[in-house]
Design an enzyme around this catalytic site. Structure first.
Site, PDB file in Angstrom:
ATOM      1  N   ASN A   1      -1.729   9.916   0.477  1.00  0.00           N
ATOM      2  CA  ASN A   1      -1.899   8.584   1.104  1.00  0.00           C
ATOM      3  C   ASN A   1      -2.675   7.835   0.051  1.00  0.00           C
ATOM      4  O   ASN A   1      -3.684   8.061  -0.244  1.00  0.00           O
ATOM      5  CB  ASN A   1      -2.623   8.480   2.364  1.00  0.00           C
TER       6      ASN A   1
ATOM      7  N   HIS B   1       4.619   2.896   4.275  1.00  0.00           N
ATOM      8  CA  HIS B   1       3.539   3.539   3.650  1.00  0.00           C
ATOM      9  C   HIS B   1       3.007   4.999   3.866  1.00  0.00           C
ATOM     10  O   HIS B   1       3.764   5.325   4.974  1.00  0.00           O
ATOM     11  CB  HIS B   1       2.143   2.604   4.407  1.00  0.00           C
TER      12      HIS B   1
ATOM     13  N   CYS C   1      -4.535  -0.417   3.812  1.00  0.00           N
ATOM     14  CA  CYS C   1      -3.182  -0.014   3.436  1.00  0.00           C
ATOM     15  C   CYS C   1      -2.172  -0.741   3.600  1.00  0.00           C
ATOM     16  O   CYS C   1      -1.002  -0.483   3.148  1.00  0.00           O
ATOM     17  CB  CYS C   1      -2.932   1.467   4.320  1.00  0.00           C
TER      18      CYS C   1
END
Ligand code: UT7
Length: 325
Positions: free
Chosen positions: A282, A252, A112
């Site tokens: 996500n 994020h 990520c």
């Protein structure tokens, strides 16, 4: 010193919208649980697209916005852990479909945090004079590495891609600083097994039949709520800037509670944090560039704004970046 600047951004998302209620049809979960614990209401799932197609869309938008032609790109860096295939790499496949014949292409894996790591790499090449125009991507089809019977992970993630074209800054605008870090000792809290080694000289090991993401959610949560504010604080301190100087934080998009906690720990108003996880979930390496692109195109992030980008996740890895738009 030469400075790197974001010249344009773009995003590519699958058509298929999957709501929390859609998931509740085959999982023991509910829209209320997912919204309250994560802030996610729906996500996009690649029901027909390839990752290359999503990345191509994002790249073309970023190139249009920046006015940069494919032939001008001297580098393509794609951050992903879910390339359509290991060979050829995603960035070289993009080179082919875009016609970016002069680009050096490589993929980068930092989960990520991948887009921030890739953007920092582009910045370094530009600063050192080794590149002038770099296409940076973060893209994932996470739906192919999810255990769709595991309600504690599969409800969080979505598919998508985001891109930025980075070039040389002619003035004070651009990437001012970055803070990156890794903690491999804690890597096991967010993992994805690989194929076991099997060759004529080594008998087949018994490995998992299918490879899915394993996540110790609370451990990742604890890591994120402490490491992200620490990284942003360090970044700002080293740059001689304060929280008040920052116009927008693009973090994020993992969990709304993580962003709220970061805002609280940084003593920054929540309104300064860009949020779109309710629509996309996500998307790992894609989440920061998708959010950045939406922020710019919606007018929320304007020319002259000072913004912080921040990614965190598997590795464990984290990265924050200060950008004068
Ligand atoms: O990109 C970075 C990667 N990941 C992250 O940033 C994730 C970070 N972690 C998180 O976001 C949170 O830990 C989760 C959203 C994954 C989980 O939230 P939580 O508040 O930590 O829940 P929990 O794991 O403590 O589970 C609480 C309860 C459990 O039931 P019991 O044992 O209390 O009866 C779980 O079984 O909630 C249950 N549960 C669910 N219930 C309904 C777990 N998932 C679900 C679900 N629906 N989808």
């Amino acid at each position: 010193m030469t400075r790197a600047k974001i010249l344009g951004t773009g995003r590519g998302l699958p058509e298929r919208v999957v709501t929390n209620d859609d998931l509740a049809e085959f999982l023991d979960t509910s829209d209320t649980w997912i919204r309250e614990r994560t802030g996610i209401c729906q996500r996009r799932i690649a029901a027909k697209e390839t990752l290359l197609e999503l990345c191509e869309e994002a790249a073309r938008q970023a190139m249009d916005q920046s006015g940069v032609e494919a032939g001008e790109l001297d580098m393509i860096i794609a951050a992903t852990l879910t390339a359509d295939h290991p060979l050829p790499n995603l960035s070289s496949s993009l080179q082919r479909v875009l016609g970016a014949d002069n680009a050096v292409c490589f993929d980068l894996s930092a989960a990520c945090s991948g887009f921030i790591f890739a953007l920092t790499t582009a910045q370094m090449y530009i600063q050192s004079g080794h590149a002038k125009k770099v296409l940076v991507l973060g893209g994932e089809i996470l739906s192919k590495i999810m255990d769709w019977t595991d309600r504690s992970t599969c409800i969080l993630f979505g598919d998508g891609a985001g891109a930025a074209v980075v070039g040389v800054s002619e003035n004070e605008e651009g990437i001012l600083a970055a803070d990156l870090g890794s903690n491999g000792k804690k890597g096991g809290v967010l993992s994805l097994p690989g194929r076991p080694v099997e060759n004529p000289f080594r008998p087949a090991e018994k490995g998992p039949e299918k490879c899915y993401v394993h996540m110790e959610g609370q451990e990742v949560f604890k890591f994120a709520v402490s490491q992200v504010p620490a990284s942003i604080r360090k970044l700002l301190e080293e740059s001689g800037k304060s929280i008040d100087d920052v116009d927008c934080f693009v973090l994020h998009q993992a969990n709304l509670r993580i962003i709220r906690s970061a805002a609280k720990r940084l003593k920054a108003p929540e309104e300064k944090f860009f949020i779109n996880m309710e629509r996309y979930g996500n998307t790992s390496a894609a989440s920061v560039p998708i959010a950045l692109d939406e922020g710019i195109r919606s007018g929320r992030i304007k020319k002259g704004d000072l913004i912080v980008l921040s990614g965190f996740g598997g590795g464990l890895t984290w990265g924050s970046m200060l950008v004068q738009m």
